[in-house]
Design a protein around this motif. Structure first.
Motif, PDB file in Angstrom:
ATOM      1  N   GLY A   3      26.394  48.276  73.398  1.00 34.45           N
ATOM      2  CA  GLY A   3      26.903  47.581  74.574  1.00 34.45           C
ATOM      3  C   GLY A   3      25.790  46.896  75.344  1.00 34.45           C
ATOM      4  O   GLY A   3      24.803  47.521  75.708  1.00 34.45           O
ATOM      5  N   ASP A  27      26.296  44.745  70.070  1.00 36.64           N
ATOM      6  CA  ASP A  27      27.362  44.251  70.942  1.00 36.64           C
ATOM      7  C   ASP A  27      28.066  43.103  70.237  1.00 36.64           C
ATOM      8  O   ASP A  27      27.408  42.218  69.691  1.00 36.64           O
ATOM      9  CB  ASP A  27      26.818  43.785  72.293  1.00 36.64           C
ATOM     10  CG  ASP A  27      27.929  43.640  73.327  1.00 36.64           C
ATOM     11  OD1 ASP A  27      28.892  42.866  73.075  1.00 36.64           O
ATOM     12  OD2 ASP A  27      27.853  44.289  74.371  1.00 36.64           O
ATOM     13  N   ASN A  74      30.460  44.304  65.645  1.00 37.22           N
ATOM     14  CA  ASN A  74      31.299  45.389  66.139  1.00 37.22           C
ATOM     15  C   ASN A  74      30.721  46.712  65.652  1.00 37.22           C
ATOM     16  O   ASN A  74      30.452  46.876  64.460  1.00 37.22           O
ATOM     17  CB  ASN A  74      32.724  45.198  65.599  1.00 37.22           C
ATOM     18  CG  ASN A  74      33.719  46.148  66.206  1.00 37.22           C
ATOM     19  OD1 ASN A  74      33.395  47.276  66.570  1.00 37.22           O
ATOM     20  ND2 ASN A  74      34.960  45.689  66.300  1.00 37.22           N
ATOM     21  N   ASN A  93      25.456  54.860  74.985  1.00 37.22           N
ATOM     22  CA  ASN A  93      26.678  54.069  75.004  1.00 37.22           C
ATOM     23  C   ASN A  93      26.832  53.390  76.352  1.00 37.22           C
ATOM     24  O   ASN A  93      26.749  54.042  77.384  1.00 37.22           O
ATOM     25  CB  ASN A  93      27.886  54.986  74.783  1.00 37.22           C
ATOM     26  CG  ASN A  93      28.625  54.694  73.509  1.00 37.22           C
ATOM     27  OD1 ASN A  93      28.259  53.805  72.750  1.00 37.22           O
ATOM     28  ND2 ASN A  93      29.669  55.452  73.260  1.00 37.22           N
ATOM     29  N   LEU A  95      29.691  51.175  76.719  1.00 35.75           N
ATOM     30  CA  LEU A  95      30.899  50.489  76.280  1.00 35.75           C
ATOM     31  C   LEU A  95      32.026  50.624  77.294  1.00 35.75           C
ATOM     32  O   LEU A  95      32.110  51.623  78.005  1.00 35.75           O
ATOM     33  CB  LEU A  95      31.381  51.087  74.952  1.00 35.75           C
ATOM     34  CG  LEU A  95      30.478  50.846  73.746  1.00 35.75           C
ATOM     35  CD1 LEU A  95      30.893  51.726  72.585  1.00 35.75           C
ATOM     36  CD2 LEU A  95      30.521  49.384  73.347  1.00 35.75           C
ATOM     37  N   ASP A  96      32.933  49.641  77.296  1.00 30.94           N
ATOM     38  CA  ASP A  96      34.122  49.749  78.128  1.00 30.94           C
ATOM     39  C   ASP A  96      35.377  49.973  77.295  1.00 30.94           C
ATOM     40  O   ASP A  96      36.451  50.166  77.827  1.00 30.94           O
ATOM     41  CB  ASP A  96      34.279  48.521  79.030  1.00 30.94           C
ATOM     42  CG  ASP A  96      34.308  47.217  78.251  1.00 30.94           C
ATOM     43  OD1 ASP A  96      34.369  47.249  77.013  1.00 30.94           O
ATOM     44  OD2 ASP A  96      34.264  46.153  78.891  1.00 30.94           O
ATOM     45  N   ASN A  97      35.256  49.989  75.986  1.00 24.38           N
ATOM     46  CA  ASN A  97      36.383  50.163  75.088  1.00 24.38           C
ATOM     47  C   ASN A  97      36.476  51.633  74.671  1.00 24.38           C
ATOM     48  O   ASN A  97      35.567  52.157  74.025  1.00 24.38           O
ATOM     49  CB  ASN A  97      36.193  49.254  73.870  1.00 24.38           C
ATOM     50  CG  ASN A  97      37.306  49.380  72.872  1.00 24.38           C
ATOM     51  OD1 ASN A  97      37.483  50.420  72.256  1.00 24.38           O
ATOM     52  ND2 ASN A  97      38.035  48.299  72.697  1.00 24.38           N
ATOM     53  N   ALA A 100      36.203  52.391  70.851  1.00 24.25           N
ATOM     54  CA  ALA A 100      34.827  52.254  70.355  1.00 24.25           C
ATOM     55  C   ALA A 100      33.962  53.421  70.821  1.00 24.25           C
ATOM     56  O   ALA A 100      33.109  53.912  70.075  1.00 24.25           O
ATOM     57  CB  ALA A 100      34.234  50.929  70.809  1.00 24.25           C
ATOM     58  N   ARG A 101      34.175  53.889  72.044  1.00 26.13           N
ATOM     59  CA  ARG A 101      33.417  55.033  72.562  1.00 26.13           C
ATOM     60  C   ARG A 101      33.697  56.267  71.715  1.00 26.13           C
ATOM     61  O   ARG A 101      32.789  57.036  71.387  1.00 26.13           O
ATOM     62  CB  ARG A 101      33.771  55.276  74.022  1.00 26.13           C
ATOM     63  CG  ARG A 101      33.272  54.168  74.939  1.00 26.13           C
ATOM     64  CD  ARG A 101      33.906  54.214  76.289  1.00 26.13           C
ATOM     65  NE  ARG A 101      33.167  55.086  77.187  1.00 26.13           N
ATOM     66  CZ  ARG A 101      33.406  55.152  78.478  1.00 26.13           C
ATOM     67  NH1 ARG A 101      34.370  54.410  79.023  1.00 26.13           N
ATOM     68  NH2 ARG A 101      32.699  55.954  79.242  1.00 26.13           N
TER      69      ARG A 101
END
Length: 161
Positions: A3, A27, A74, A93, A95-97, A100-101
């Motif tokens: 990210g 990212d 990705n 990490n 990440l906002d997904n 994916a986290r």
């Protein structure tokens, strides 16, 4: 590091200034105008470009003697498998997904690499550390489902409901 957005820009800067000399950053996103107010490594001229690559270039301007490897991809791509993760001492990490986290969490568990997980909700931030066999994993506690709102509520246009 996974990210290169709001949290990722801060993480990358802090890692570089803290003495880390070999950083990999993944990212899949490109820079949008809406990112510029909170992702300080990016400028108007970067719109449309890879976040990972631009973030690397921006940090190398003030910390030129480190190695930053960007991946405009990705994290769920096959190239980022357990063996890929095993090469690292720690994974961070940003990440906002949620999916994916969870994916990164599973890879870190399988690779036995500590995960530093971070995220935000509104104005609140949180950071947790997950070490296989020593702490609970990222998915050990259920996460609240993010709230979603109808488009008409967001745009204040009831005719779209």
């Amino acid at each position: 590091m996974v990210g290169a957005g709001g949290i990722g820009c801060e993480l990358l800067k802090t890692l570089a200034l803290s003495g880390f000399r070999d950083i990999h950053i993944i990212d899949l996103d490109t820079i949008e105008v809406s990112n510029l107010n909170r992702q300080f490594l990016f400028r108007q001229s970067h719109v449309g470009q890879s976040k990972a690559k631009v973030a690397r270039d921006a940090v190398l301007k003030f910390r030129p003697n480190i190695n930053i490897t960007p991946y405009h991809a990705n994290v769920k791509d096959a190239q980022f498998n357990v063996d890929f993760f095993k090469q690292f001492n720690v994974v961070l990490n940003g990440l906002d997904n949620l999916d994916a986290r969870r994916h990164v969490n599973r890879l870190c568990l399988a690779a036995e690499v500590p995960l530093v997980e971070s995220g935000t909700t509104g104005f609140l931030g949180q950071v947790t550390v997950h070490v296989k066999g020593k702490t609970e994993c990222y998915e050990c506690q259920p996460k609240p489902v993010p709230k979603s709102y109808p488009v008409c509520t967001i745009t204040s246009t009831p005719s779209k409901c």
